[in-house]
Design a protein around this motif. Structure first.
Motif, short mmCIF file in Angstrom:
data_model
loop_
_atom_site.label_atom_id
_atom_site.label_comp_id
_atom_site.label_asym_id
_atom_site.label_seq_id
_atom_site.Cartn_x
_atom_site.Cartn_y
_atom_site.Cartn_z
N ALA A 15 9.23 111.59 68.20
CA ALA A 15 7.97 111.40 68.18
C ALA A 15 7.39 112.43 67.15
CB ALA A 15 7.12 111.14 69.46
N PHE A 16 7.68 113.70 67.24
CA PHE A 16 7.40 114.79 66.50
C PHE A 16 7.81 114.65 64.94
CE2 PHE A 16 8.32 118.64 64.14
CZ PHE A 16 7.48 119.66 64.66
N VAL A 17 9.03 114.19 64.72
CA VAL A 17 9.68 113.98 63.34
C VAL A 17 8.71 112.72 62.82
CG1 VAL A 17 11.55 113.17 61.84
CG2 VAL A 17 11.65 114.73 63.77
N THR A 18 8.81 111.59 63.52
CA THR A 18 7.78 110.50 63.14
C THR A 18 6.34 110.78 62.74
OG1 THR A 18 9.12 108.90 64.65
CG2 THR A 18 7.12 108.12 63.89
N ALA A 19 5.63 111.68 63.84
CA ALA A 19 4.28 112.00 63.22
C ALA A 19 4.50 112.96 61.96
CB ALA A 19 3.63 112.72 64.36
N VAL A 20 5.23 113.89 61.80
CA VAL A 20 5.32 114.68 60.91
C VAL A 20 5.47 113.47 59.15
CG1 VAL A 20 6.71 116.45 59.21
CG2 VAL A 20 6.12 116.72 61.76
N ASN A 21 6.40 112.85 59.31
CA ASN A 21 6.75 111.94 58.17
C ASN A 21 5.75 110.84 58.01
OD1 ASN A 21 9.28 113.49 57.73
ND2 ASN A 21 10.51 111.85 58.86
N ALA A 22 4.72 110.36 59.23
CA ALA A 22 3.66 109.53 58.58
C ALA A 22 2.37 110.31 58.39
CB ALA A 22 3.63 108.95 59.99
N HIS A 23 2.46 111.67 58.40
CA HIS A 23 1.28 112.50 58.04
C HIS A 23 0.12 112.14 58.95
CE1 HIS A 23 3.51 113.61 54.71
NE2 HIS A 23 3.70 112.30 54.41
N ASP A 24 0.53 112.02 60.49
CA ASP A 24 -0.34 111.57 61.35
C ASP A 24 -0.82 112.80 62.28
OD1 ASP A 24 -1.62 110.54 63.64
OD2 ASP A 24 -0.34 108.65 63.82
N ARG A 25 -1.65 113.84 61.76
CA ARG A 25 -1.86 114.64 62.58
C ARG A 25 -2.62 114.57 64.11
NH1 ARG A 25 -5.57 118.62 63.97
NH2 ARG A 25 -5.41 120.67 63.49
N GLY A 26 -3.22 113.60 64.20
CA GLY A 26 -3.79 113.08 65.63
C GLY A 26 -2.65 113.00 66.62
#
Length: 108
Positions: A15-26
């Motif tokens: 989930a961390f890598v997914t959020a980083v790569n999606a630029h999803d700060r929330g």
């Protein structure tokens, strides 16, 4: 050979890598324990300041090359608009509720 993010072993790290790569700060912040800490190249940093500077305002992106320690340690190619691309290592500590309580990164 890059590991597809969806195939990473640890759910919190995935989930961390997914959020980083999606630029999803929330989403990224939702993954962090309330008292989460981090370090970069062995020095503790302010989590909010660091992620804003090194990930979100600079379009950070991780391509994971290798995982160890049941998915809690990664070797990855990391790139952002500030530093370009570099080989990095990542270590994650995950609390019992499944959120990340600490991550450590640095050049590999």
């Amino acid at each position: 050979m890059t590991i597809q993010t969806a195939k990473l072993s640890d759910p919190a790290v995935r989930a961390f890598v997914t959020a980083v790569n999606a630029h999803d700060r929330g989403r990224f912040m939702d993954l962090m324990a309330p008292d989460a800490t981090m370090s970069d190249d062995g020095s503790d940093r302010d989590l909010t300041d660091w992620i804003d500077r090194e990930i979100f305002s600079s379009h950070g992106h991780m391509d994971v090359d290798r995982e160890m320690n049941n998915g809690r340690d990664l070797l990855a190619s990391y790139r952002n608009d500030t530093w370009g691309e570099m080989r990095t290592r990542w270590h994650f500590e995950v609390s019992e509720d499944g959120r990340i309580s600490r991550f450590e990164t640095g050049q590999a």
